[in-house]
Design an enzyme around this catalytic site. Structure first.
Site, short mmCIF file in Angstrom:
data_model
loop_
_atom_site.label_atom_id
_atom_site.label_comp_id
_atom_site.label_asym_id
_atom_site.label_seq_id
_atom_site.Cartn_x
_atom_site.Cartn_y
_atom_site.Cartn_z
N SER A 583 6.95 -2.87 3.86
CA SER A 583 5.89 -2.61 2.88
C SER A 583 6.45 -1.82 1.72
CB SER A 583 4.74 -1.82 3.52
OG SER A 583 3.82 -1.38 2.56
N TYR A 596 1.13 5.58 8.37
CA TYR A 596 1.56 4.22 8.04
C TYR A 596 2.81 4.23 7.16
CZ TYR A 596 1.26 -0.59 6.25
OH TYR A 596 1.54 -1.89 5.90
#
Length: 706
Positions: A583, A596
């Site tokens: 990501s 995250y």
């Protein structure tokens, strides 16, 4: 001889009077109907094997006169799925007139091009080499099949005598001859010398049967094959035990599969020394009876008899010098033991080629075995794709059936080596191979994309399948696995896809998934760590359980899956790819993202660490960094969308536009964009790239890594 349709035991009587009545008067439609019925029963013919024909009157488009036209299965194709587009249509008189210019068997191949001058329907399929075999026989409907029961007799040392006694002179016999124009003339001569016969056996090859109607031909074919099968049934195991009796016993089923899973990647590596191969494994009872027998050592080197069998299974199988209960855990020792066996096989094949080649023979092809037998365990087959590997196994089982029957009634005989070579390296076969479509970028590759039941993972798996890879659909959600697998089978065919359940946090689940992949395709060499979750909360709201769940799925999951995959890849020793879907959050710091974002950063660095470690194994490890993939993605479940909207001070509905506007390209990112990035790494143009990151975020300047 006449057998009541209700008494067929060894073949399937599938004729539907009502269906046939709908086709009455259309001989071509009846030909297709009959062909599909025959092709539906693998006891009658093999996949892609055999051909059928009919002769009917039609209007000549130039003269308007009625002319006799023969419709015959064209080159390639399969009887079970045959359609009109798969037929070749030729003027019968023109085809038969070619005998006036036939220059003899040494000029056989030039006749194939002349078939094109006999074409009636310009849109029809290219005529096959078997066209004259149908053309010189006068019957309206003809079946040429390769039934195991008939070939067993045709390949027996006393085959001709057995046919004479079994059918009381009502069946003809033509000794082995390579298919072509000369064989067509021999069939006509056999009929002329034996008027009234109902069919002809081709030595070592197959069967010709016929009738004046489609139904008469169908019934005649079934009756002849049924009689052959009955005769074999009466004799198998009576004079001597089948294949000389059992020499060893099979391992229990579960142990066979364990051995196969341990061994398949190693075999795949050896067989892929020239071209990446896909594998197939079977422990069918017929295979086990043969490979466990006393006669295996004598029969296996002989090879097959029927050309259709031989072309798909090679000159002979490789019988492994391994005992059923052998410990296969020491991979280095196993490879050291197998390497000389493969070297010996390759040398045998090279000697066969050099001994039998002609001045104009094509260059030697891949010398690795197609069929590999492990006594007590089963049979492995390897080829360019899964369908070809599976069909090779089916054909070798056909060959086993033939050997079993021939040995029961006489003595099995195979094609002489020179005749086998003349088929395998036939210039017409070579021309057919050269016409095959070029392999796709991922042909021969086996891909496992975690979480491919939906979302980004499904899109990646679909892209890989489109580019020729075999894919293993997996997910923790079995309903998603089932739905996606069915969808993929419809789109790409049953041989391109397998399915398994997979929980990336459970080492046992991962190990089972790898075993399933190996048993389905022979190994794995393209891993995409895609499965994930997302939690967006402030540090004070973030629970310890949520932190652990993020790290278990994202970091531990990537670690465990990669670890299991590397073990398989090292067995294969043909390199591979690991692609990690990370990501932009791995490099961009933002609010409400401690768990995250830090887990994604760990994933990214694990990519670099593995790239450094696995380079010597030719295993490339790379990262794709997406951002804001909204469509069909599970990332928005579990409150992530609400969390990000809160962090940016907007509503959930405004997120797509917000993400697009903040990119340099002002673009919304879709799952297929991530799939394309993965293909960029795995498709062959970046084979010297490892440890790299490819951003797919529309351009987020804060996420620039260099």
């Amino acid at each position: 001889m006449s057998i009541q349709t209700s008494t067929f035991k060894h073949v399937s009587y599938l004729w539907d009077e009502a269906k046939a009545a709908e086709l009455a008067g259309d001989e071509v439609a009846l030909l297709i109907y009959r062909s599909n019925l025959l092709g539906a029963d693998l006891r009658l013919t093999n996949y892609g094997g055999g051909n059928t024909s009919c002769k009917a009157m039609a209007k000549d488009p130039l003269t308007g006169n009625d002319v006799e036209v023969m419709w015959v299965k064209g080159s390639g194709g399969d009887l079970g799925t045959l359609k009109k587009s798969g037929l070749a249509a030729l003027y019968v008189d023109r085809l038969r007139a070619l005998k006036n210019i036939y220059r003899g068997i040494e000029h056989e191949d030039e006749m194939v091009e002349l078939f094109n001058h006999c074409i009636y329907d310009l849109n029809s399929k290219a005529p096959s080499i078997d066209t004259p075999l149908h053309g010189f026989l006068p019957f309206k409907h003809i079946d040429h099949l390769h039934p195991d029961a008939a070939i067993a007799i045709a390949a027996a040392k006393d085959g001709k005598k057995i046919v004479e006694e079994l059918f009381g002179g009502t069946m003809g016999w033509v000794g082995w001859q390579k298919p072509g124009f000369d064989l067509g003339l021999q069939l006509k001569q056999c009929l002329d010398e034996n008027p009234g016969i109902r069919g002809i056996f081709l030595g070592s090859h197959g069967l010709f049967t016929w009738g004046d109607t489609a139904y008469e031909s169908y019934i005649n074919t079934l009756e002849v094959i049924e009689r052959c099968a009955e005769y074999l049934e009466q004799n198998i195991g009576k004079k001597r035990p089948v294949f000389g009796g059992a020499k060893i016993q099979s391992l229990p089923k579960e142990e066979r599969l364990q051995k196969a899973a341990a061994l398949a990647p190693v075999l795949r590596g050896f067989c892929s020394s020239q071209t990446k191969m896909i594998g197939h494994f079977t422990d069918d009872d017929r295979v086990l009876e043969y490979i466990n027998s006393n006669d295996l050592e004598r029969l296996a080197p002989l090879g097959t008899s029927c050309p259709d069998h031989f072309l798909r299974t090679k000159i002979s199988p490789l019988v492994l010098n391994l005992v059923p209960g052998e410990d296969l855990s020491d991979v280095a020792a196993l490879k050291a033991k197998l390497a000389p066996q493969f070297d010996e096989y390759r040398k045998m094949y090279a000697d066969y080629y050099n001994t039998c080649k002609h001045p104009n023979s094509p260059a030697i092809r891949d010398a690795n075995p197609v069929v590999i037998l492990y006594p007590g365990v089963g049979m492995f087959t390897f080829s360019k794709d899964k369908q070809t590997a599976r069909v090779a196994a089916e054909f070798y089982i056909n060959a086993i059936n033939v050997m079993k029957g021939a040995e029961a009634v006489s003595e099995y005989t195979s094609l002489p080596r020179q005749e086998a070579f003349n088929i395998e390296y036939w210039l017409l076969e070579e021309a057919k191979l050269q016409r095959m479509p070029k392999p796709k970028a991922l042909s021969g590759r086996i891909a496992l994309v975690t979480g491919s039941g939906g979302g980004i993972g499904k899109s990646i798996a679909k892209k890989f399948a489109e580019e020729g890879a075999c894919v293993i659909i997996n997910d923790i959600n079995l309903e998603r696995v089932q739905a996606t697998t069915e969808e993929f089978k419809k789109q790409f065919g049953k041989d391109a896809v397998a399915a398994t359940s997979l929980n990336v946090t459970d080492a046992q689940s991962i190990e089972k998934a790898m075993v399933d992949a190996v048993l389905a395709f022979g190994g794995v060499d393209l891993i995409v760590n895609n499965a994930g979750i997302s939690i967006s909360k402030s540090i004070t709201d973030h629970t310890e359980e949520e932190w652990d769940r993020l790290y278990d799925i994202l970091v531990k999951g990537q670690f465990l899956v990669s670890k299991a995959a590397v073990a398989v890849m090292r067995k294969q020793n043909i390199g591979g790819d690991i692609i990690n879907i990370v990501s932009k959050n791995s490099v961009v710091a933002g609010p409400n993202n401690a768990g995250y974002g830090s887990a994604k950063a760990a994933q990214a660095h694990l990519t670099r660490l593995l790239a450094a470690e696995l380079g010597g194994d030719k295993i490339r490890v790379n990262t794709v960094n997406p951002d804001a993939v909204i469509a069909d993605s599970n990332i928005w479940a579990g409150g992530w969308a609400e969390g990000r909207a809160k962090a940016y001070g907007i509503t959930v509905e405004e997120l797509p536009a917000y993400y697009a506007k903040r990119t340099l390209l002002n673009e919304v990112i879709l799952p297929e964009d991530i799939a394309n990035a993965c293909f960029a790494f795995a498709g062959g143009l970046m084979n010297k790239s490892t440890g790299n990151t490819l951003n797919v975020d529309g351009g987020v300047a804060m996420a620039f890594t260099r």
